[in-house]
Design an enzyme around this catalytic site. Structure first.
Site, PDB file in Angstrom:
ATOM      1  N   HIS A   7     -10.708  44.540 101.109  1.00 53.93           N
ATOM      2  CA  HIS A   7     -11.046  45.618 102.042  1.00 53.93           C
ATOM      3  C   HIS A   7     -10.703  46.976 101.472  1.00 53.93           C
ATOM      4  CE1 HIS A   7      -6.831  44.590 103.275  1.00 53.93           C
ATOM      5  NE2 HIS A   7      -6.707  45.899 103.380  1.00 53.93           N
ATOM      6  N   GLU A 130      -3.316  47.431  97.338  1.00 48.81           N
ATOM      7  CA  GLU A 130      -2.731  46.276  98.015  1.00 48.81           C
ATOM      8  C   GLU A 130      -3.257  45.029  97.316  1.00 48.81           C
ATOM      9  OE1 GLU A 130      -4.050  45.865 102.097  1.00 48.81           O
ATOM     10  OE2 GLU A 130      -2.476  44.429 102.590  1.00 48.81           O
TER      11      GLU A 130
HETATM   12 CO    CO Z   1      -4.825  46.691 103.802  1.00 50.16          CO
END
Ligand code: CO
Length: 142
Positions: A7, A130
């Site tokens: 994402h 991330e």
């Molecule tokens: Co995230």
């Protein structure tokens, strides 16, 4: 080492406005808002055919995205999330190459319930990265 783009996260000051932009203006499928008090954010996920967008709104007084929104009052791209097959192996490889892992270096449970780590933006072209374990390790020690 890195796999799919899981994402792109966008920090927003007002979730209702952001949901309107994605659902009504852009015509995307938008999830319900979920408070994540342990992460200091409320999240909404937007499913796209090839990836997801994560909208982040501050939750509580010490939200980790509060400073980002002070600098970027209209919101902005906050981080990108790549999948890795083995988050511990990925972390150890990055540490051995001198990259900085944020926090205590131990994976935390992310917004999808899978282990995640964050990497220092200065080591990754100015982007907060991330890493998310691609799926639960069947023999995992979570
Ligand atoms: Co995230």
């Amino acid at each position: 080492m890195i796999g799919r783009l899981n994402h792109v996260a966008i920090a927003v000051a007002d979730m209702e406005t952001a949901i309107g932009v994605y659902r009504d203006t852009l015509g995307a499928k938008v999830s319900d808002a979920v408070g994540q008090p342990e992460h200091g954010v409320t999240t909404v996920f937007i499913d796209l055919p090839n990836t997801k967008i994560e909208l982040l709104e501050p939750l509580g007084p010490d939200s980790p995205i509060a400073k980002f929104l002070e600098r970027n009052p209209s919101g902005g791209i906050h981080h990108i999330c790549y999948e890795v097959d083995d988050i511990i192996a990925a972390r150890d490889r990055l540490l051995s190459q001198g990259a900085r892992v944020l926090g205590d270096g131990k994976p935390k449970r992310g917004a999808h319930g899978l282990p995640v780590l964050f990497l220092h933006p200065k080591d990754f072209c100015g982007t907060l990265v991330e890493l998310e374990q691609a799926s639960r390790d069947p023999g995992g020690q979570e």
